[in-house]
Design a protein around this motif. Sequence first.
Motif, short mmCIF file in Angstrom:
data_model
loop_
_atom_site.label_atom_id
_atom_site.label_comp_id
_atom_site.label_asym_id
_atom_site.label_seq_id
_atom_site.Cartn_x
_atom_site.Cartn_y
_atom_site.Cartn_z
N MET A 38 0.85 -1.19 0.00
CA MET A 38 0.00 0.00 0.00
C MET A 38 0.89 1.24 0.00
O MET A 38 1.83 1.36 0.78
N ARG A 39 0.51 2.17 -0.86
CA ARG A 39 1.32 3.37 -1.01
C ARG A 39 0.63 4.53 -0.31
O ARG A 39 -0.51 4.85 -0.58
N VAL A 40 1.33 5.20 0.59
CA VAL A 40 0.81 6.35 1.32
C VAL A 40 1.79 7.48 1.15
O VAL A 40 2.98 7.31 1.36
N LYS A 41 1.28 8.63 0.78
CA LYS A 41 2.19 9.75 0.59
C LYS A 41 1.65 11.01 1.24
O LYS A 41 0.45 11.21 1.35
N PHE A 42 2.53 11.87 1.68
CA PHE A 42 2.17 13.11 2.38
C PHE A 42 2.57 14.30 1.53
O PHE A 42 3.66 14.33 0.98
N LEU A 43 1.65 15.26 1.42
CA LEU A 43 1.91 16.48 0.67
C LEU A 43 1.64 17.67 1.56
O LEU A 43 0.55 17.81 2.09
N ALA A 44 2.62 18.52 1.76
CA ALA A 44 2.41 19.75 2.53
C ALA A 44 2.28 20.89 1.54
O ALA A 44 3.20 21.18 0.78
N VAL A 45 1.16 21.55 1.57
CA VAL A 45 0.88 22.62 0.61
C VAL A 45 1.00 23.95 1.31
O VAL A 45 0.37 24.18 2.33
N ILE A 46 1.83 24.83 0.78
CA ILE A 46 2.05 26.12 1.42
C ILE A 46 1.62 27.27 0.51
O ILE A 46 1.10 28.27 0.97
N VAL A 47 1.83 27.12 -0.78
CA VAL A 47 1.59 28.23 -1.68
C VAL A 47 0.12 28.61 -1.67
O VAL A 47 -0.75 27.77 -1.51
N SER A 48 -0.15 29.89 -1.87
CA SER A 48 -1.51 30.38 -1.76
C SER A 48 -2.42 29.85 -2.84
O SER A 48 -3.61 29.66 -2.63
N SER A 69 -3.68 9.26 0.56
CA SER A 69 -2.83 10.45 0.52
C SER A 69 -3.50 11.54 1.34
O SER A 69 -4.72 11.59 1.46
N VAL A 70 -2.70 12.41 1.91
CA VAL A 70 -3.21 13.49 2.74
C VAL A 70 -2.61 14.81 2.28
O VAL A 70 -1.42 14.88 1.96
N VAL A 71 -3.44 15.82 2.20
CA VAL A 71 -3.01 17.17 1.82
C VAL A 71 -3.44 18.13 2.91
O VAL A 71 -4.61 18.13 3.33
N ILE A 72 -2.52 18.94 3.40
CA ILE A 72 -2.82 19.94 4.42
C ILE A 72 -2.54 21.32 3.86
O ILE A 72 -1.53 21.54 3.20
N ALA A 73 -3.43 22.25 4.12
CA ALA A 73 -3.26 23.62 3.64
C ALA A 73 -3.74 24.60 4.70
O ALA A 73 -4.29 24.21 5.73
N ASP A 74 -3.49 25.88 4.47
CA ASP A 74 -3.89 26.93 5.41
C ASP A 74 -5.39 27.17 5.31
O ASP A 74 -5.95 27.28 4.22
N ARG A 84 -7.38 17.34 3.52
CA ARG A 84 -8.11 16.50 2.56
C ARG A 84 -7.40 15.15 2.46
O ARG A 84 -6.20 15.09 2.20
N ILE A 85 -8.14 14.08 2.72
CA ILE A 85 -7.60 12.72 2.67
C ILE A 85 -8.30 11.97 1.55
O ILE A 85 -9.53 11.94 1.47
N THR A 86 -7.51 11.36 0.67
CA THR A 86 -8.02 10.59 -0.46
C THR A 86 -7.64 9.13 -0.27
O THR A 86 -6.46 8.81 -0.05
N ALA A 87 -8.64 8.26 -0.35
CA ALA A 87 -8.41 6.82 -0.23
C ALA A 87 -8.78 6.15 -1.54
O ALA A 87 -9.88 6.38 -2.08
N LYS A 88 -7.88 5.31 -2.07
CA LYS A 88 -8.15 4.52 -3.28
C LYS A 88 -8.49 3.10 -2.86
O LYS A 88 -7.72 2.44 -2.15
N MET A 89 -9.66 2.64 -3.33
CA MET A 89 -10.16 1.32 -2.95
C MET A 89 -10.56 0.55 -4.20
O MET A 89 -10.72 1.12 -5.28
N ARG A 90 -10.78 -0.76 -4.03
CA ARG A 90 -11.14 -1.60 -5.16
C ARG A 90 -12.06 -2.72 -4.72
O ARG A 90 -11.91 -3.26 -3.62
N LEU A 91 -13.03 -3.03 -5.58
CA LEU A 91 -13.90 -4.18 -5.41
C LEU A 91 -13.63 -5.17 -6.54
O LEU A 91 -13.46 -4.77 -7.69
N ARG A 92 -13.64 -6.47 -6.23
CA ARG A 92 -13.36 -7.49 -7.24
C ARG A 92 -14.60 -7.87 -8.06
O ARG A 92 -14.48 -8.53 -9.09
N GLU A 93 -15.78 -7.50 -7.59
CA GLU A 93 -17.02 -7.90 -8.27
C GLU A 93 -17.03 -7.35 -9.70
O GLU A 93 -16.67 -6.19 -9.94
N THR A 94 -17.47 -8.17 -10.65
CA THR A 94 -17.42 -7.80 -12.07
C THR A 94 -18.79 -7.54 -12.68
O THR A 94 -18.87 -7.10 -13.83
N SER A 95 -19.86 -7.78 -11.97
CA SER A 95 -21.21 -7.47 -12.47
C SER A 95 -22.19 -7.59 -11.31
O SER A 95 -21.88 -8.19 -10.27
N GLY A 96 -23.34 -6.98 -11.49
CA GLY A 96 -24.38 -7.08 -10.47
C GLY A 96 -25.02 -5.73 -10.17
O GLY A 96 -24.91 -4.77 -10.94
#
Length: 519
Positions: A1-11, A102-107, A116-128
Amino acid sequence: MRVKFLAVIVSSATLLMAHPLGNFSANHYMKFEVRPSGIEMRYVMDLAEIPTFELLRDWGLDRNSLPGEMDRKAAIQARNWMSNLSIRVDGRHVQPILEGASVVIADGAGNLPIIRITAKMRLRETSGRLEYEDHNYEGRAGWKEIVVAARHARLTSSSQSDQDRSSALTAYPPDPMTAPPQDLRAEFQWTVDAPVVADRRTDQSPAPQPSTSVIRAIPQPRSKAALPPSAATAKNAPAGAVIINDFLSRTLRRQDIPLQLILVALVVAFGLGAAHALTPGHGKTIVAAYLVGSRGTMKHAAFLGLMVTLTHTISVFALGLATLFLFRFVVPERITEILGVISGLSVAIIGGGMLWKRVRAQVNRHVHDHHQLHDHHHDHDHHHQHDHHHDHGHQHGPVGHTHMPESEITWGNLTTLAVSGGLVPCESALVLLLGAIALGRVGLGLLLLLSFSLGLAGVLMGIGVIVLSTKRVLPKRTQNGGAAWMRWTPIASAGVVVLLGVIMTGISLGWLPSGWLVG
């Protein structure tokens, strides 16, 4: 699982984190992308200043914490939010697989961060047939959007379209009057016609085929009415709002604050409070309607302003303490809603009592006037030598009889009205206080809060003075019946107080939209 942190400063990046539904808002976004191999899901939570403050307190971190700690907490939080998502395929509960976060923090406003936290998820189901419901931050105001798209698959029916209105909560529509979506439930049916094999020579998949689906609306859970525009951006901020990187925020961030700058900051806070009082929902109309037809004095207007100042300061400070120390058990927004209901009901009860007394007084005076008219049409001389001990409200003076059914102001009603006007803490004052506490400037934060409340109360006091001054030049009703319409002014004003109290209660309970907010 890939988790990354982004600190945002610019206006410029900060402006992407604007929250159109207030400093309490929790904004939701879910995108389902149907593919032959399953369903890819992108879940985003964009939290405004207050819920971000609570979340970081819960994590035991602040915005300056090490990226590794922030990454770990964000991944844990994504799993917690996943557990509150109800997903069923063909009636069977399924659990998505978390692939990354991933998480993004701003002023934000008042030196508070937003996240703002973004989670990527997946389901294996192919129909229904998939049924989805989001139970995170239930009851909180916010932007709530669901997108359903298909890639190499076919949607036979869907409750949502593939239109992304906010670019995954990174670019809200600039028009503050745009109605925010309130979608927390979705259903769709899908099939996969045939597996698609990538072209290994170019390592590219064929272009996605358009899919036609029947859009069918489903009922959504009842949500609170939208809050006023957030103080997070200067572009859409209401008057008197604490915004990103404003003068007070910059002052609180300084290492050394000289006395002269503190005095200027107090003046600015006073002005912000006064400007904030001019926005809808701060009791100006209620104060004016209450004083119309009442025997109010300047002393009453001053008392009203001082009580509003005291109540507003205490309510904001108490809510700030609850946010700091009781954030695990108490939702500040829910406290605000309860206080709003109490405030609205108090105003409605006061208005109801005023209306009953003034209608009864008017009826009694009407009966007295009719009786007097009958008595004075005899042909013989009729000498009145009684001392007017019966209670019919005569007032003798240089202008003759005054039958305007004025009522005395009671200190109990005046206190209740003042408390109701200052009971509901405003977001800007709370953000200002929490921002000062986060920077370790509690004393200065309290002084700024007091000055802010004084500005708010000063406007209400000024409204009272204007109303009392205007009443002195209104026409009096004399014996010849001039300005008879003035009899009904106090009754109408009492009715206005009742109506405003009912509207305030309805908005606090979520029964009425906040656009009904006046005065």
